[in-house]
Design a protein around this motif. Structure first.
Motif, short mmCIF file in Angstrom:
data_model
loop_
_atom_site.label_atom_id
_atom_site.label_comp_id
_atom_site.label_asym_id
_atom_site.label_seq_id
_atom_site.Cartn_x
_atom_site.Cartn_y
_atom_site.Cartn_z
N ASP A 153 0.71 -1.20 0.16
CA ASP A 153 0.17 0.01 -0.16
C ASP A 153 0.97 1.25 -0.03
O ASP A 153 0.39 2.28 0.12
CB ASP A 153 -0.71 0.03 1.10
N GLN A 154 2.23 1.38 -0.04
CA GLN A 154 2.87 2.36 -0.05
C GLN A 154 3.37 2.78 -1.51
O GLN A 154 3.18 2.07 -2.52
CB GLN A 154 4.30 1.96 0.48
N TYR A 155 3.90 4.16 -1.65
CA TYR A 155 4.11 4.51 -3.01
C TYR A 155 5.61 4.56 -3.39
O TYR A 155 6.46 4.37 -2.54
CB TYR A 155 3.78 6.15 -3.11
N PRO A 156 5.90 4.63 -4.68
CA PRO A 156 7.26 4.39 -5.09
C PRO A 156 8.24 5.20 -4.23
O PRO A 156 9.53 4.42 -4.02
CB PRO A 156 7.17 4.72 -6.54
N HIS A 157 7.99 6.50 -3.99
CA HIS A 157 8.77 7.37 -3.36
C HIS A 157 9.31 6.91 -2.15
O HIS A 157 10.23 7.54 -1.29
CB HIS A 157 8.60 8.95 -3.45
N GLU A 158 8.45 5.98 -1.44
CA GLU A 158 8.77 5.41 0.00
C GLU A 158 9.67 4.24 -0.02
O GLU A 158 9.76 3.61 1.04
CB GLU A 158 7.37 4.90 0.60
N PHE A 159 10.15 3.86 -1.33
CA PHE A 159 11.11 2.83 -1.27
C PHE A 159 12.62 3.30 -1.75
O PHE A 159 12.61 4.40 -2.39
CB PHE A 159 10.48 2.05 -2.38
N SER A 160 13.65 2.50 -1.63
CA SER A 160 14.76 2.85 -2.01
C SER A 160 15.19 2.42 -3.41
O SER A 160 14.03 1.82 -3.90
CB SER A 160 15.89 2.03 -1.02
N GLY A 161 16.09 2.97 -3.88
CA GLY A 161 16.53 2.64 -5.36
C GLY A 161 16.32 1.09 -5.76
O GLY A 161 15.89 0.58 -6.79
N GLY A 162 17.16 0.21 -4.97
CA GLY A 162 17.20 -0.91 -5.01
C GLY A 162 15.78 -1.85 -5.10
O GLY A 162 15.47 -2.63 -5.50
N MET A 163 14.86 -1.48 -3.87
CA MET A 163 13.39 -1.97 -3.89
C MET A 163 12.65 -1.49 -5.01
O MET A 163 11.71 -2.33 -5.43
CB MET A 163 13.17 -1.29 -2.51
#
Length: 338
Positions: A153-163
């Protein structure tokens, strides 16, 4: 990897030409290769060698101005000439692509779960919302995203580059494609994250059985993941072989230059500068009658290498190169290889 009579992907005499103000730009020139089910083929070369254009041609994602000739067969089915509706049924279903810039490829206003669900829903229209969410969680878990039930349920900006790169991999395998194209999947990632992404690709391939086309400029990535390697220069195939012969029985001067350009721990302490191939790659609009690498090649014979087309020669079983001085290059590699 097992032997199959029908290749998962069979490319024959693929040529891609773009019209420009300076004349026709030949980005891919009569390229042929095949990819067997379950196999990983690495395509390597400098920027401008035609690697990414090849992948976009296979996916049918080139601009309308591009002129594409030759044959691209997916499990025997011709892709060139398919109408857009038919291509959409193939893309993301039977063949999928992992793009190199995950942040640009992901929609910033949709959760990753919504984007994964969309990838599934397009090709499996009867799935319920619960089934789509369950599949999205499964995909995140498969590529190693921790706590997938919450992170879906999270958005792309909440993930690191690798994730984010893992999420791109999850989207590409959402419908268990037969062929997976990975275009520079580790670009702009640090070494540790690169290793993690490559491990994810390896595990995904083992799980799904997909054939993989790995496009990269990094021979280290190829060594750790590919079964065979295709080296491109100026839009042409210059060498093709299994991984080990490419590294230890190199037959083309360009491949030799790429290998010599790799950083090595046993050479890092002598203070010498990192080797680079002299000169620059030719523009796609440059028309040359002979070997396109000749102007940069230490082995080139003036008036011969640059005067007429150089044919592909068989070096050994499943090893071929486009060069007139294969024996000299192989001798040099054997003398310098660790």
């Amino acid at each position: 990897m097992t032997e199959h009579s029908t290749p998962a992907l069979d490319v024959t005499d693929l040529t891609v030409v773009f019209p420009t103000d300076d004349g026709p730009a030949v980005s891919v020139d009569a390229l042929s290769f095949s990819l067997r089910p379950g196999e990983t083929l690495g395509i390597v070369g400098e920027s401008g060698s035609g690697k990414s254009v090849t992948s976009l041609a296979i996916m049918g994602l080139l601009p309308k101005a591009a002129k594409v000739a030759g044959s691209i067969r997916l499990a025997g089915d011709e892709l060139i000439g398919l109408k857009e509706d038919a291509l959409r049924e193939v893309r993301g279903n039977r063949i999928a692509m992992i793009f190199q810039d995950a942040l640009a490829a992901l929609n910033p206003v949709l959760t990753v779960g919504e984007q994964l669900a969309e990838a599934v829903r397009v090709h499996r229209r009867g799935c319920s919302a619960v089934e789509l969410r369950t599949r999205s969680v499964e995909l995140l878990d498969l590529v190693g995203i921790p706590s997938p039930q919450q992170r879906v349920d999270q958005y792309p900006h909440e993930f690191s580059g690798g994730m984010r790169q893992r999420i791109m991999i999850a989207m590409s395998i959402a419908n268990d494609p037969d062929v997976l194209i990975a275009d520079e999947p580790t670009t702009a990632l640090d070494v540790t994250v690169q290793a993690q992404v490559l491990d994810v690709l390896r595990r995904v391939q083992e799980r799904t059985g997909s054939a993989m086309l790995l496009i990269t400029h990094d021979l280290g990535v190829v060594a750790g993941l590919a079964d065979r390697v295709l080296v491109m220069y100026g839009g042409r195939l210059v060498e093709q072989a299994a991984v080990e012969p490419i590294f230890y029985d190199t037959a083309h001067p360009y491949t030799l230059g790429l290998l010599d350009s790799m950083p090595r721990l046993d050479r890092s302490s002598d203070g010498s500068a990192l080797y680079s191939i002299p000169g620059t790659a030719p523009a796609a609009t440059t028309v040359t009658p002979g070997c396109r690498f000749a102007p940069r090649c230490a082995y080139a014979i003036e008036g011969i290498c640059d005067a007429a087309p150089v044919p592909i020669s068989q070096v050994a079983h499943d090893h071929a190169a486009r060069c007139l001085r294969i024996d000299e290059v192989r001798m040099m590699r054997r003398g310098g290889a660790a």
